[in-house]
Design an enzyme around this catalytic site. Structure first.
Site, short mmCIF file in Angstrom:
data_model
loop_
_atom_site.label_atom_id
_atom_site.label_comp_id
_atom_site.label_asym_id
_atom_site.label_seq_id
_atom_site.Cartn_x
_atom_site.Cartn_y
_atom_site.Cartn_z
N GLN A 60 58.91 71.78 0.56
CA GLN A 60 60.01 71.92 -0.42
C GLN A 60 60.02 70.73 -1.37
OE1 GLN A 60 63.85 73.21 0.71
NE2 GLN A 60 63.13 74.60 2.28
N ASP A 71 59.59 77.67 5.89
CA ASP A 71 59.79 77.56 7.35
C ASP A 71 58.49 77.91 8.06
OD1 ASP A 71 62.39 76.80 7.47
OD2 ASP A 71 63.20 78.83 7.73
N GLY A 99 65.64 85.17 10.96
CA GLY A 99 64.84 84.59 9.88
C GLY A 99 63.67 83.76 10.40
N SER A 115 74.04 69.23 7.78
CA SER A 115 72.63 69.19 7.40
C SER A 115 72.16 67.76 7.11
CB SER A 115 72.39 70.05 6.16
OG SER A 115 71.05 69.85 5.71
N ARG A 162 98.21 52.62 -2.73
CA ARG A 162 99.17 53.71 -2.57
C ARG A 162 100.47 53.14 -2.04
NH1 ARG A 162 97.56 59.24 -2.88
NH2 ARG A 162 99.71 59.52 -2.22
N HIS A 169 98.16 67.49 -10.17
CA HIS A 169 97.50 67.95 -8.94
C HIS A 169 97.86 69.40 -8.67
CE1 HIS A 169 97.86 63.60 -8.73
NE2 HIS A 169 96.74 63.62 -8.04
N THR A 181 68.68 91.58 21.01
CA THR A 181 68.86 92.95 20.54
C THR A 181 67.46 93.59 20.46
OG1 THR A 181 70.68 92.11 19.22
CG2 THR A 181 69.91 94.33 18.69
P1 NAP Z 1 69.21 84.11 12.56
O1 NAP Z 1 68.48 84.77 11.46
O2 NAP Z 1 70.68 84.21 12.63
O3 NAP Z 1 68.59 84.69 13.94
C1 NAP Z 1 69.10 84.28 15.17
C2 NAP Z 1 68.24 84.85 16.30
O4 NAP Z 1 68.67 84.24 17.52
C3 NAP Z 1 68.37 86.35 16.49
O5 NAP Z 1 67.16 86.86 16.97
C4 NAP Z 1 69.47 86.44 17.58
O6 NAP Z 1 69.35 87.60 18.37
C5 NAP Z 1 69.12 85.26 18.43
N1 NAP Z 1 70.25 84.73 19.17
C6 NAP Z 1 71.30 84.05 18.63
N2 NAP Z 1 72.14 83.68 19.61
C7 NAP Z 1 71.60 84.12 20.77
C8 NAP Z 1 72.00 84.04 22.14
N3 NAP Z 1 73.11 83.42 22.50
N4 NAP Z 1 71.20 84.60 23.08
C9 NAP Z 1 70.07 85.21 22.72
N5 NAP Z 1 69.62 85.33 21.46
C10 NAP Z 1 70.39 84.78 20.49
O7 NAP Z 1 68.89 82.54 12.60
P2 NAP Z 1 67.54 81.81 12.17
O8 NAP Z 1 67.61 81.37 10.75
O9 NAP Z 1 66.39 82.63 12.60
O10 NAP Z 1 67.64 80.47 13.05
C11 NAP Z 1 67.48 80.54 14.46
C12 NAP Z 1 67.34 79.16 15.06
O11 NAP Z 1 66.22 78.49 14.49
C13 NAP Z 1 68.54 78.25 14.79
O12 NAP Z 1 68.78 77.50 15.96
C14 NAP Z 1 68.07 77.33 13.68
O13 NAP Z 1 68.71 76.07 13.73
C15 NAP Z 1 66.60 77.21 14.02
N6 NAP Z 1 65.81 76.87 12.83
C16 NAP Z 1 65.12 75.70 12.86
C17 NAP Z 1 64.36 75.33 11.77
C18 NAP Z 1 63.61 74.03 11.83
O14 NAP Z 1 63.19 73.53 10.78
N7 NAP Z 1 63.37 73.49 13.02
C19 NAP Z 1 64.29 76.14 10.64
C20 NAP Z 1 64.99 77.36 10.64
C21 NAP Z 1 65.74 77.71 11.75
P3 NAP Z 1 70.06 88.99 17.92
O15 NAP Z 1 69.07 89.66 17.01
O16 NAP Z 1 70.25 89.69 19.20
O17 NAP Z 1 71.34 88.62 17.23
#
Ligand code: NAP
Length: 528
Positions: free
Chosen positions: A508, A351, A389, A265, A55, A143, A411
């Site tokens: 997976q 999961d 989830g 990731s 460049r 570009h 919640t």
């Molecule tokens: P999600 O669907 O967004 O659910 C998040 C959950 O965490 C909800 O119940 C939420 O409560 C709660 N939450 C979030 N922030 C909070 C805080 N500051 N204080 C209290 N509660 C809180 O997410 P997800 O897919 O279930 O994933 C949740 C966690 O699991 C993440 O850390 C993710 O990295 C981990 N995970 C790990 C794997 C693995 O292979 N090890 C796989 C999947 C997920 P509310 O309902 O009140 O919002």
């Protein structure tokens, strides 16, 4: 290169340096001085680049006659000289005549390629009077930093670039959405002339990695992360070692993780290393997706074979599936989508399998591996923190294994809804510390509490942890969270989230490839 096809896997017979495509990796070199530029050339060669882009517009000062000759002479790789003006996103702000003279001189002195912008190409051709040194290939480039135009407009753009005398066509556009890349692939794959077709930005990453699949002449790979000449360029290291760029072919199957954000990731590392070690002809990408239905509709070819799904797309992905396995349907989220040979999308939730089997393994360790045919979870009180989830997956999974379920969530209404679905008890987070209907319970944190960078947070007091025989944490950065550390100190067996991650990845991988997962390799990669 030789391959032996065994059970659908391509076995590589040659060792390191294996290459299955002709697409070049070009290192853009941007430095203030000629000497620094020379250092970068050597670095580019050692990192595995095939060609360097010099460049000139980044050099603060240079002597046209002596320095270009020096750069060409000492360069251990083929060269591409670019002298990009400010009006096309570069740094050169001098007059056109002087710029053209410099590029002409580079051609005469032996540059392998020069780049001239479409907007200046006709004027440059007039300037050369047809005296183009035969060896030098002219890249005519365009570009667009704002968007990726419709496919008809891109077709017209390529035609104008060709008409401007290009030996190699180059265009770069901006990705506003990952589906923009599909239009660029459509143009690249049908191009009759060598083509460099890039989509800039993180959403355009696919265009940079998959260009061997779509017949691209070259891709750009940087020497260091962040030192890019255009947004979204991966490093050479990532291209070669993370995405197995040298092994990609037109029939390479594409896999990836759909998320937003997604660049953190580790899944591409896990799957691509495994694909390479067994000779599976696939590549696994980071896919920054905003609109899940649009993604699946756009990338509907059989080559886009399988996807992991992460936050926040697990529910949206389920809605895009033609079929969903019963557990995923009950949970309401999928984390894996496979394209079946008939083109239908099939969703599932691995999961739950990953987490439950890791917890069962932990419990079996406590029982010296002897539980007969029944799950060690049967009859246990299983407390899930979180109702998202992962919480749903764990609650359903444990219920299926015969556990009794309690859900605690920030919640409360969501805890109530999930508890009603699985036939369990709902708690608020505040109630968790005093919740002790019995000793020897199992605790599973499925919230992000304690995740990097907030590593000092924990969802339960240390005192309350004495009531649990096993504590699982879905969080896997850091591997040992505060919750797990305090649980171990309180005498509980601990199961880290990385075990869930590896467990869901086994599942997976087997669905993606049809072959057993290289479990030891996965564990080793995650340990590192
Ligand atoms: P999600 O669907 O967004 O659910 C998040 C959950 O965490 C909800 O119940 C939420 O409560 C709660 N939450 C979030 N922030 C909070 C805080 N500051 N204080 C209290 N509660 C809180 O997410 P997800 O897919 O279930 O994933 C949740 C966690 O699991 C993440 O850390 C993710 O990295 C981990 N995970 C790990 C794997 C693995 O292979 N090890 C796989 C999947 C997920 P509310 O309902 O009140 O919002």
């Amino acid at each position: 290169m030789e391959f032996a096809v065994e059970s659908g896997l391509k076995t590589m017979k040659s060792g390191e340096g294996m290459r299955r495509n002709q697409t070049l990796i070009c290192a853009p070199l941007m430095s203030d001085t000629v000497d620094q530029m020379v250092d970068l050339m050597l670095k580019a060669k050692s990192k595995g680049a095939d060609i360097v882009e010099i460049r000139l517009d980044h050099l603060k000062i240079f002597n046209r006659h002596t320095d270009i000759e020096k750069l060409i002479k000492v360069c251990p790789l083929p060269t591409l000289f670019t002298y990009r003006p400010i009006w096309e996103g570069g740094q050169y702000d001098g007059d056109e005549k002087s710029r053209f003279e410099t590029l002409q001189l580079a051609m005469e002195l032996g540059a392998d390629h020069i780049d001239i912008e479409l907007k200046a190409a006709h004027e440059f051709n007039d300037f050369l009077h047809g005296n183009k040194p035969g060896k030098c290939k002219v890249i005519v480039s365009s570009h667009n930093y704002d968007s990726t135009p419709p496919v008809e407009d891109l077709g017209n753009l390529v035609a104008s670039i060709q008409a401007a005398g290009a030996d190699i066509v180059k265009f770069a556009t901006a990705a506003l959405d990952i589906t923009d890349v599909a239009r660029v692939f459509q143009i690249a794959v049908h191009s009759q002339v060598p083509i460099i077709a890039m989509v800039m930005g993180e959403r355009g990453l696919m265009s940079r990695v998959l260009c061997p699949k779509y017949g691209g002449y070259l891709t750009f790979g940087t020497l260091e992360e962040g030192k890019v000449s255009a947004p979204g360029q991966p490093t050479i290291e990532e291209l070669v070692n993370l995405y197995n760029f040298r092994l990609l072919e037109p029939d390479t199957k594409v896999f990836g993780v759909l998320g937003n954000p997604v660049s953190h990731s580790k899944s591409p590392k896990l799957y691509n290393e495994a694909f390479k070690s067994v000779g599976f002809n696939g590549v696994y990408l980071h896919l920054l997706v905003d609109d899940v239905p649009k993604f699946f509709t756009t990338y509907s070819s059989m080559d886009f074979s399988g996807f992991s799904v992460t936050i926040p797309h697990k529910e949206a992905a389920l809605a895009c599936c033609d079929e969903v396995d019963p557990v995923a349907k009950s949970i309401g989220v999928v984390n894996c989508v496979i394209r079946r040979p008939d083109g239908k999308l099939v969703g599932c939730n691995t999961d739950y399998v990953g987490a439950i089997s890791a917890i069962e393994d932990g419990l079996l360790g406590l029982h010296n591996g002897s539980m007969g045919n029944s799950s060690p979870l049967a009859g246990k009180l299983f407390v899930v923190i979180g109702a998202g989830g992962a919480g749903k997956a764990l609650a359903y999974g444990a219920k299926e294994k015969g556990a009794r379920i309690a859900i605690a969530n920030r919640t409360y209404d969501r805890a109530r809804d999930l508890a009603d679905l699985v036939g369990g008890q709902a708690l608020s987070l505040a109630e968790l510390d005093s919740f002790c209907p019995e000793k020897g319970m199992i605790l599973a944190n499925t919230t992000s509490i304690g995740m990097h960078p907030k590593v000092n947070e924990t969802p339960v007091s240390k005192e309350a942890l004495a009531n649990y025989m096993l504590v699982f944490d879905a969080v896997y950065t850091p591997k040992i969270t505060r919750l797990l550390r305090e649980a171990a100190e309180s005498g509980a067996k601990i199961v880290p989230g990385v075990d869930m991650f590896i467990g869901q990845a086994y599942e997976q991988y087997e669905r993606f490839t049809g072959f057993p997962a290289p479990k030891d390799q996965f564990k080793k990669i995650m340990e590192n």
